[in-house]
Write an enzyme that holds these catalytic residues in place. Structure first.
Site, mmCIF file in Angstrom:
data_model
loop_
_atom_site.group_PDB
_atom_site.id
_atom_site.type_symbol
_atom_site.label_atom_id
_atom_site.label_comp_id
_atom_site.label_asym_id
_atom_site.label_seq_id
_atom_site.Cartn_x
_atom_site.Cartn_y
_atom_site.Cartn_z
ATOM 1 N N CYS A 118 0.846 -1.202 0.000
ATOM 2 C CA CYS A 118 0.000 0.000 0.000
ATOM 3 C C CYS A 118 0.877 1.244 0.000
ATOM 4 C CB CYS A 118 -0.908 0.004 1.224
ATOM 5 S SG CYS A 118 -2.341 -1.056 1.052
ATOM 6 N N ARG A 123 8.465 3.907 3.063
ATOM 7 C CA ARG A 123 8.694 2.522 3.476
ATOM 8 C C ARG A 123 10.068 1.978 3.067
ATOM 9 N NH1 ARG A 123 3.008 -0.624 3.191
ATOM 10 N NH2 ARG A 123 3.722 -1.405 5.172
ATOM 11 N N ASP A 309 -2.475 1.269 11.930
ATOM 12 C CA ASP A 309 -3.424 0.547 11.073
ATOM 13 C C ASP A 309 -4.885 0.772 11.482
ATOM 14 O OD1 ASP A 309 -1.375 -0.409 9.560
ATOM 15 O OD2 ASP A 309 -1.416 -2.449 10.342
ATOM 16 N N ARG A 406 -7.330 -7.138 0.408
ATOM 17 C CA ARG A 406 -5.968 -7.551 0.779
ATOM 18 C C ARG A 406 -5.897 -7.926 2.248
ATOM 19 N NH1 ARG A 406 -1.289 -3.996 -1.747
ATOM 20 N NH2 ARG A 406 -0.239 -5.510 -0.452
HETATM 21 C C1 UD1 Z 1 4.012 -3.401 9.409
HETATM 22 C C2 UD1 Z 1 2.606 -3.830 9.080
HETATM 23 C C3 UD1 Z 1 1.749 -2.624 8.760
HETATM 24 C C4 UD1 Z 1 1.816 -1.615 9.886
HETATM 25 C C5 UD1 Z 1 3.255 -1.293 10.249
HETATM 26 C C6 UD1 Z 1 3.381 -0.414 11.486
HETATM 27 C C7 UD1 Z 1 2.930 -6.017 8.152
HETATM 28 C C8 UD1 Z 1 2.879 -6.908 6.956
HETATM 29 N N1 UD1 Z 1 2.659 -4.741 7.957
HETATM 30 O O1 UD1 Z 1 4.536 -2.774 8.245
HETATM 31 O O2 UD1 Z 1 0.409 -3.078 8.575
HETATM 32 O O3 UD1 Z 1 1.167 -0.434 9.485
HETATM 33 O O4 UD1 Z 1 3.990 -2.492 10.515
HETATM 34 O O5 UD1 Z 1 2.726 -0.998 12.566
HETATM 35 O O6 UD1 Z 1 3.161 -6.474 9.243
HETATM 36 N N2 UD1 Z 1 11.210 2.173 8.483
HETATM 37 C C9 UD1 Z 1 12.466 2.663 8.179
HETATM 38 N N3 UD1 Z 1 13.413 1.765 7.736
HETATM 39 C C10 UD1 Z 1 13.156 0.442 7.609
HETATM 40 C C11 UD1 Z 1 11.875 -0.057 7.942
HETATM 41 C C12 UD1 Z 1 10.917 0.831 8.379
HETATM 42 O O7 UD1 Z 1 12.704 3.845 8.276
HETATM 43 O O8 UD1 Z 1 14.054 -0.308 7.206
HETATM 44 C C13 UD1 Z 1 10.166 3.113 8.939
HETATM 45 C C14 UD1 Z 1 8.980 3.162 7.966
HETATM 46 O O9 UD1 Z 1 9.237 4.051 6.899
HETATM 47 C C15 UD1 Z 1 7.871 3.637 8.850
HETATM 48 C C16 UD1 Z 1 8.217 2.997 10.196
HETATM 49 O O10 UD1 Z 1 9.590 2.623 10.136
HETATM 50 O O11 UD1 Z 1 7.921 5.026 8.963
HETATM 51 C C17 UD1 Z 1 7.388 1.797 10.536
HETATM 52 O O12 UD1 Z 1 7.519 0.826 9.531
HETATM 53 P P1 UD1 Z 1 7.489 -0.736 9.859
HETATM 54 O O13 UD1 Z 1 7.222 -0.927 11.319
HETATM 55 O O14 UD1 Z 1 8.706 -1.352 9.294
HETATM 56 O O15 UD1 Z 1 6.228 -1.208 9.042
HETATM 57 P P2 UD1 Z 1 6.098 -2.493 8.139
HETATM 58 O O16 UD1 Z 1 6.833 -3.628 8.749
HETATM 59 O O17 UD1 Z 1 6.356 -2.134 6.731
#
Ligand code: UD1
Length: 428
Positions: A118, A123, A309, A406
């Site tokens: 999404c 991300r 979420d 989804r």
């Molecule tokens: C997961 C969930 C999603 C939820 C999110 C936060 C799944 C499949 N999806 O997404 O539904 O909204 O957690 O609860 O479980 N970030 C960085 N660097 C990275 C990784 C993340 O800066 O390498 C930042 C992202 O840009 C964002 C924040 O960390 O601002 C949170 O992201 P993250 O917790 O990683 O979310 P997801 O795992 O993608």
């Protein structure tokens, strides 16, 4: 295009059963690659994202069968036949990148296209790569692909996450489970889905302590075994039904949930004047609907803070409150795309950087949201449009409900059983 046609204004009554959590199911499918044995995954939700995750697992070499009636998936990966995941597969969902940790651990090599999912913000994957790097892998980004190499295998490491990323915590935890030695993840994410993944890995023979806290310790194991595991209930699906009942009014029982995981939502709903009773595995929500809801302020945060979420669904609910609410999004930088569509239904929401200012109904008699055609642009924003449409006068057509599918299994059918006037159809 898939569409929901909704005639708003009906209160919700009765009970609804919640499926297994999407965000637990996806990493658990990826983690299944760590054993050559058969794993039986129960309470598997019937979702497009799960289908796509299994499609990628199949491409890698997993054999799987889905027993849809009993929500069980049998998965077995006796041999990895593909360590490269192209754009067409990886772009289907963000969680595709969770195969990186698993493949790197068992194979020492993976080439994977940058993940899709999404469109709610940038991300990035830097924290995932930082962890893999510290564990001995070399990462090269080129042409939209990331190639990870660890020819000598992964070793344990101390990994500090600059943000408690859910995905990075999961990916590193999966990789560390099959690495040599001990890995410590500091400032780890503590979401219930992290705990569920750790529990699954432990059932497979892993040695993991601290999941659910900000420090997770993983002692790598040479070999893991197959297991039978039931996926935790989906707190976001449950929270969506709770917010819907709060907005349109009524009395519903949301069954097969873990009320502890729902606490941030439960407490904010109570603050808004909505009654929430908790049982051992259910919650009951009683609401007077429009005009009886009090305005509240919400700030999204990592667990146990308020879940990002649930941000959109709560915004939809607060359009029905008798005053002004402030909703601040701190996790993703682009998670208010649905607001324009809510305003098309007659909501009065202004955006001030990362805060939505939601003006609710001052008086119960005042006509408020009015049905019209709106378009879902992401999963939870789409759910918010459904909640607003249920609260609106007249007919709303929510288009592009593929986004909603989804992450929600038969949302229209479940709402219909609660008394909503909603049908789902396909238009070419
Ligand atoms: C997961 C969930 C999603 C939820 C999110 C936060 C799944 C499949 N999806 O997404 O539904 O909204 O957690 O609860 O479980 N970030 C960085 N660097 C990275 C990784 C993340 O800066 O390498 C930042 C992202 O840009 C964002 C924040 O960390 O601002 C949170 O992201 P993250 O917790 O990683 O979310 P997801 O795992 O993608």
């Amino acid at each position: 295009m898939n569409i929901y046609k909704i005639n708003g204004g009906r209160t919700l009554r009765g009970s609804v059963e919640i499926d297994g959590a999407k965000n637990a199911a996806l990493p658990i499918i990826a983690a299944s690659l760590l054993t050559k044995d058969v794993c039986l995954l129960g309470n598997m939700p019937k979702l497009k994202d799960v289908d796509n995750m299994l499609l990628i697992a199949g491409h890698i070499g997993s054999n799987f069968d889905c027993d849809i009636t009993n929500s069980i998936v049998r998965i077995e990966t006796s041999k990895i036949i593909n360590s490269e995941i192209g754009y067409n597969l990886a772009a289907k969902l963000r969680a595709s990148f969770l195969f990186a940790g698993a493949l790197l651990a068992v194979n020492g090599y993976v080439k994977i296209a940058m993940p899709g999912g999404c469109d709610i913000g940038l991300r990035p994957i830097d924290l995932h790569l930082k962890g893999f790097n510290l564990m001995g892998a070399e990462a090269v980004k080129d042409g939209g692909f990331v190639t990870l190499n660890a020819p000598m295998g992964l070793h344990g490491a101390e990994v500090y996450l600059d943000f408690p990323s859910v995905g990075a915590t999961e990916n590193i935890m999966i990789a560390a489970t099959a690495a040599a030695g001990k890995t410590t993840i500091k400032n780890a994410a503590a979401e219930p889905e992290i705990v569920d993944l750790a529990n699954y890995l432990c059932e497979m023979g892993a040695d993991i302590v601290g999941a659910g806290s900000d420090t997770i310790e993983i002692k790598g194991k040479k070999q893991l075994r197959g297991t039978i595991y039931n996926i935790v209930p989906d707190r976001i699906e449950a929270g969506t039904f709770m917010a819907a009942a709060g907005a349109v009014g009524g009395d519903i029982t949301v069954k097969k949930v873990n009320p502890v995981h729902l606490e941030p939502v439960t407490l904010k709903l109570r603050e808004a004047g909505i009654t929430v009773e908790e049982g051992s595995d259910f919650v009951r929500v009683i609401s007077g609907g429009r005009g009886s809801v009090r305005p509240i302020d919400i700030r999204t945060l990592p667990y146990p803070g308020f879940p990002t979420d649930m941000q959109a669904q709560m915004t939809a609910l607060l359009t029905q409150a008798n005053g002004t609410s402030l909703i601040t999004e701190t996790i993703f930088e682009n998670r208010f795309q649905y607001v324009g569509e809510l305003n098309r239904l007659g909501a009065v929401i202004k955006l001030n950087e990362r805060t939505a200012v939601v003006s609710g109904v001052e008086k119960k008699e005042k006509p408020f949201l009015t049905g019209t055609a709106v378009e879902a642009t992401d999963l939870r924003g789409g759910a918010a449009l459904v909640i607003a449409a249920l609260s609106a006068k007249g007919e709303t057509r929510v288009c592009n409900t593929e986004f909603i599918e989804r992450g929600y299994s038969d949302l229209a059918g479940k709402l219909s059983l609660l008394g909503a006037d909603i049908i789902s159809y396909r238009e070419c």
